[in-house]
Design a protein around this motif. Sequence first.
Motif, short mmCIF file in Angstrom:
data_model
loop_
_atom_site.label_atom_id
_atom_site.label_comp_id
_atom_site.label_asym_id
_atom_site.label_seq_id
_atom_site.Cartn_x
_atom_site.Cartn_y
_atom_site.Cartn_z
N GLY A 1 0.91 -1.21 0.04
CA GLY A 1 -0.13 -0.06 -0.11
C GLY A 1 0.87 1.17 0.00
O GLY A 1 0.54 2.31 -0.75
N ILE A 2 1.82 1.24 0.95
CA ILE A 2 2.69 2.32 0.81
C ILE A 2 3.31 2.44 -0.49
O ILE A 2 3.30 3.60 -1.34
N ARG A 3 3.97 1.54 -1.07
CA ARG A 3 4.83 1.41 -2.52
C ARG A 3 3.65 2.14 -3.56
O ARG A 3 4.14 2.85 -4.54
N GLU A 4 2.41 1.40 -3.36
CA GLU A 4 1.54 2.04 -4.36
C GLU A 4 0.96 3.39 -4.21
O GLU A 4 -0.10 3.65 -4.97
N GLU A 5 1.47 3.88 -3.08
CA GLU A 5 0.73 5.29 -2.61
C GLU A 5 -0.67 5.36 -2.37
O GLU A 5 -1.29 6.27 -2.75
N VAL A 6 -1.26 4.16 -1.94
CA VAL A 6 -2.61 3.92 -1.53
C VAL A 6 -2.73 4.40 0.39
O VAL A 6 -3.64 4.84 0.45
N LEU A 7 -1.69 4.08 0.56
CA LEU A 7 -1.55 4.13 2.02
C LEU A 7 -0.48 5.31 2.72
O LEU A 7 0.65 5.45 1.77
N ASP A 8 -0.76 6.07 3.59
CA ASP A 8 0.43 7.29 3.84
C ASP A 8 1.29 6.62 4.51
O ASP A 8 1.32 6.00 5.56
N PRO A 9 2.47 6.94 4.24
CA PRO A 9 3.90 6.21 4.73
C PRO A 9 3.95 6.74 6.30
O PRO A 9 4.33 5.98 7.16
N GLU A 10 3.57 7.90 6.47
CA GLU A 10 3.92 8.49 7.94
C GLU A 10 2.76 7.84 8.70
O GLU A 10 2.93 7.72 10.10
N VAL A 11 1.68 7.88 8.52
CA VAL A 11 0.52 7.24 9.44
C VAL A 11 0.88 5.81 9.49
O VAL A 11 0.80 5.15 10.91
N CYS A 12 1.05 4.96 8.85
CA CYS A 12 1.83 3.62 8.67
C CYS A 12 2.85 3.60 9.59
O CYS A 12 2.84 2.55 10.59
N TYR A 13 3.83 4.21 9.39
CA TYR A 13 4.91 4.16 10.24
C TYR A 13 4.64 4.34 11.73
O TYR A 13 5.11 3.69 12.78
N SER A 14 3.67 5.47 12.03
CA SER A 14 3.30 5.66 13.35
C SER A 14 2.69 4.56 14.00
O SER A 14 2.64 4.22 15.13
N TYR A 15 1.90 3.85 13.17
CA TYR A 15 0.87 2.97 13.90
C TYR A 15 1.67 1.31 13.80
O TYR A 15 1.45 0.63 14.89
N TRP A 16 2.67 1.09 12.91
CA TRP A 16 2.95 -0.37 12.73
C TRP A 16 4.43 -0.40 12.96
O TRP A 16 5.07 -1.46 12.77
N ALA A 17 5.08 0.70 12.75
CA ALA A 17 6.83 0.55 12.82
C ALA A 17 7.30 -0.22 14.12
O ALA A 17 8.34 -1.25 13.76
N ASP A 18 6.71 -0.22 15.25
CA ASP A 18 7.25 -0.86 16.32
C ASP A 18 6.85 -2.40 16.11
O ASP A 18 8.06 -3.46 16.21
N THR A 19 5.75 -2.69 15.82
CA THR A 19 5.20 -4.18 15.62
C THR A 19 5.94 -4.79 14.47
O THR A 19 6.42 -5.78 14.85
N LEU A 20 6.23 -4.02 13.33
CA LEU A 20 6.78 -4.77 12.19
C LEU A 20 8.26 -5.11 12.80
O LEU A 20 8.85 -6.08 12.70
N THR A 21 8.93 -4.03 13.27
CA THR A 21 10.59 -4.00 13.35
C THR A 21 10.72 -5.20 14.44
O THR A 21 11.80 -5.73 14.83
N ASN A 22 9.90 -4.75 15.53
CA ASN A 22 10.04 -5.78 16.71
C ASN A 22 9.88 -7.23 16.41
O ASN A 22 10.44 -8.19 17.13
N ASN A 23 9.08 -7.66 15.65
CA ASN A 23 8.64 -9.01 15.39
C ASN A 23 8.98 -9.68 14.01
O ASN A 23 9.00 -10.83 13.66
#
Length: 69
Positions: free
Chosen positions: A8-30
């Motif tokens: 979604g980020i690559r296709e510019e459908v999702l906002d990268p900043e919003v996604c980072y704020s919500y999911w960065a810790d979960t993704l990088t930690n797991n």
Amino acid sequence: MHELVAVGIREEVLDPEVCYSYWADTLTNNYGEAKPVLDFLTKRDKNKYTYSDLHKLNIDWSERKRRAA
């Protein structure tokens, strides 16, 4: 789910900043726990690019977290 976020980020459908704020810790930690399975799938010829967006997103977000620390 994180692969869908990455695409979604690559296709510019999702906002990268919003996604980072919500999911960065979960993704990088797991990511490390899931990596053996992801690597196994990627090594199969028909799945060469499976999860490629997820791998890239993890690298990008991990580096961003390191710079912010």
